[in-house]
Design an enzyme around this catalytic site. Structure first.
Site, PDB file in Angstrom:
ATOM      1  N   ARG A 255     -10.687  42.035   7.648  1.00 22.12           N
ATOM      2  CA  ARG A 255     -10.948  41.947   9.066  1.00 22.12           C
ATOM      3  C   ARG A 255     -12.119  42.805   9.348  1.00 22.12           C
ATOM      4  O   ARG A 255     -12.891  42.706  10.377  1.00 22.12           O
ATOM      5  CB  ARG A 255      -9.795  42.354   9.559  1.00 22.12           C
ATOM      6  CG  ARG A 255      -8.582  41.023   9.522  1.00 22.12           C
ATOM      7  CD  ARG A 255      -7.322  41.601   9.759  1.00 22.12           C
ATOM      8  NE  ARG A 255      -6.401  40.569   9.755  1.00 22.12           N
ATOM      9  CZ  ARG A 255      -5.044  40.752   9.663  1.00 22.12           C
ATOM     10  NH1 ARG A 255      -4.336  41.908   9.670  1.00 22.12           N
ATOM     11  NH2 ARG A 255      -4.207  39.459   9.434  1.00 22.12           N
ATOM     12  N   ILE A 377     -10.922  33.084  10.518  1.00 22.14           N
ATOM     13  CA  ILE A 377     -10.573  33.371   9.304  1.00 22.14           C
ATOM     14  C   ILE A 377     -10.089  34.971   9.434  1.00 22.14           C
ATOM     15  O   ILE A 377     -10.081  35.580  10.359  1.00 22.14           O
ATOM     16  CB  ILE A 377     -11.614  33.270   8.463  1.00 22.14           C
ATOM     17  CG1 ILE A 377     -13.001  34.155   8.999  1.00 22.14           C
ATOM     18  CG2 ILE A 377     -12.151  31.956   8.054  1.00 22.14           C
ATOM     19  CD1 ILE A 377     -14.080  34.094   7.981  1.00 22.14           C
ATOM     20  N   GLU A 378      -9.310  35.230   8.286  1.00 23.48           N
ATOM     21  CA  GLU A 378      -8.899  36.570   8.060  1.00 23.48           C
ATOM     22  C   GLU A 378      -7.808  36.923   9.186  1.00 23.48           C
ATOM     23  O   GLU A 378      -7.513  38.005   9.602  1.00 23.48           O
ATOM     24  CB  GLU A 378     -10.024  37.797   8.111  1.00 23.48           C
ATOM     25  CG  GLU A 378     -10.619  37.765   6.913  1.00 23.48           C
ATOM     26  CD  GLU A 378     -10.040  37.989   5.727  1.00 23.48           C
ATOM     27  OE1 GLU A 378      -8.952  38.471   5.540  1.00 23.48           O
ATOM     28  OE2 GLU A 378     -10.620  37.660   4.584  1.00 23.48           O
ATOM     29  N   GLY A 379      -6.963  35.804   9.563  1.00 17.98           N
ATOM     30  CA  GLY A 379      -6.049  35.908  10.739  1.00 17.98           C
ATOM     31  C   GLY A 379      -6.859  35.574  12.072  1.00 17.98           C
ATOM     32  O   GLY A 379      -7.577  36.221  12.487  1.00 17.98           O
ATOM     33  N   GLN A 384      -4.564  38.929  15.562  1.00 17.49           N
ATOM     34  CA  GLN A 384      -5.002  40.318  15.912  1.00 17.49           C
ATOM     35  C   GLN A 384      -4.354  40.855  17.227  1.00 17.49           C
ATOM     36  O   GLN A 384      -4.121  42.128  17.076  1.00 17.49           O
ATOM     37  CB  GLN A 384      -6.613  40.201  15.971  1.00 17.49           C
ATOM     38  CG  GLN A 384      -7.160  39.636  14.784  1.00 17.49           C
ATOM     39  CD  GLN A 384      -6.652  39.940  13.473  1.00 17.49           C
ATOM     40  OE1 GLN A 384      -6.600  41.087  13.272  1.00 17.49           O
ATOM     41  NE2 GLN A 384      -6.439  38.946  12.525  1.00 17.49           N
TER      42      GLN A 384
END
Length: 392
Positions: A255, A377-379, A384
């Site tokens: 992230r 992407i990456e959550g 978040q």
């Protein structure tokens, strides 16, 4: 008594040898980005061509293993320096910056959780720039909820693991030389997850057709099928059941890297919009003189500066050895704000160029499509917000 100016009243820190090393590294990155990345981005994105040779050049320059120890071939640099490098690269070509970030993440499990024998055997090749890595985490029914991973690794009598399952959305699929495979070696939930390191040539490992994406087309993304793929016991990274712990550290660093890429992308869009606004004339003067547009550009600049500060702060939190929870929250805040900023700034850049922003003659339309990916992407950024809220 007359007060000293603030800059004169503050204590001055003398530059160190490490400062010089970092300055030289960033200057080298700028040179490589201008020479190797910027001239090729449009062509490679238009033809969905993967820039493997360019990544080898960056690897030989030492940019693929910056945050890892020098004794295994890494750069021995801080994460703050690493995210600065990613920002510079992303400003010229997002896909390449993403590849550098993805590869650095692929080295993290072995560098952090591998045995000394494993690190000595595999890490130098990974960090040297000739090899490229990938992470197989997501599945069709397991995205941010990695506790739902269903791929399995059964331990055989000969001490080998037999891996079965399908991984989705794997970046570098078909180009990577090694894959970190998160799979289930135990019971349900996160406690049953482990990590195995698979060579790309492993029998039973099959890369599927690349996805047709809206942006970042020069970086392949595909599913990877494991059909009875056999891996030796020494391919287990960390103890059995430690897969979730490894993935958590991977997510934090991922992230942070995506946030840095977002700042670089947004900076490129703003600078292009400013340059256009200075040369485009309406009613006898440059359009940048009109308040409606100049205020839009001022907001872009302010948002980017805030995003950059948040990313660097999160990197310093990681470098400081802060608690895992503090790092997770800082990385989530940085990813959330920086990628939302990139989406907003690239969209406004299209608006600033008017009709010209909507055609491929200018790169801002591509940057807007690429920015959307960074919010996912990456959550996703909704995830978040959940992480940040829980940290409160």
């Amino acid at each position: 008594m007359t007060a000293l100016p603030l800059t004169e009243s503050l204590p001055r820190r003398l530059p160190t040898e490490q400062d010089e090393v970092v300055r030289d590294l960033l200057a080298l990155t700028e040179t490589l980005a201008d020479r190797e990345l910027a001239p090729h981005a449009d062509e490679f994105e238009a033809t969905s061509r993967f820039p493997r040779d360019i990544l080898r050049t960056l690897g030989r320059a030492g940019l693929l293993g910056l945050p890892y120890p020098t004794e295994h071939g890494g750069g021995g640099q801080s994460h703050e320096t690493h995210v600065h490098v990613l920002e510079i690269l992303a400003k010229r070509w997002l896909a390449v910056a993403q590849s550098v970030n993805i590869h650095a993440l692929a080295c993290y499990p072995l560098a952090t959780f591998g045995t000394e024998a494993q690190r000595e055997r595999w890490l130098p090749g990974m960090l040297g720039g000739e090899q490229l890595g990938a992470n197989c985490i997501s599945e069709a029914e397991a995205g941010s909820d990695i506790g739902a991973i269903s791929s399995t690794a059964r331990r055989g009598e000969q001490g080998t693991y037999t891996v079965d399952g399908t991984k989705a959305w794997t970046s570098h699929a078909g180009q990577a030389d090694f894959y970190n495979v998160f799979c289930r070696t135990g019971g349900p939930g996160v406690r049953g997850l482990s990590l195995l390191l698979a060579d790309a040539t492993t029998p039973g490992l099959h890369v599927q057709r690349p996805e047709k994406k809206m942006g970042v087309r020069s970086s392949p993304t595909a599913s990877v099928v494991f059909d009875g793929a056999e891996l030796r016991a020494d391919r287990l990274v960390g103890r059995p059941g430690k897969g979730f712990l490894i993935a958590s550290g991977l997510f934090d660093r991922g992230r942070l890297g995506i946030a840095a890429c977002a700042v670089g992308l947004a900076s490129a869009a703003m600078e292009h919009a400013v340059a256009y606004a200075k040369t485009r004339h309406q009613f006898g003067r440059p359009v940048i003189d009109f308040q409606g547009l100049s205020f839009l550009l001022a907001d872009m600049s302010t948002q980017i500066a805030a995003a950059r500060a948040l990313v660097r702060e999160a990197a310093r939190t990681l470098d400081s050895g802060a608690s895992a929870s503090a790092v997770t929250a800082a990385a989530a805040r940085a990813k959330l704000f920086a990628t939302d900023t990139a989406m907003r700034v690239t969209t406004d850049a299209v608006q600033a160029l008017g009709a010209y922003g909507y055609v491929e003659d200018h790169p801002v339309e591509r940057w807007m499509r690429e920015a959307k990916l960074l919010q996912i992407i990456e959550g996703t950024n909704q995830i978040q917000r959940v992480i940040v809220a829980r940290s409160l």
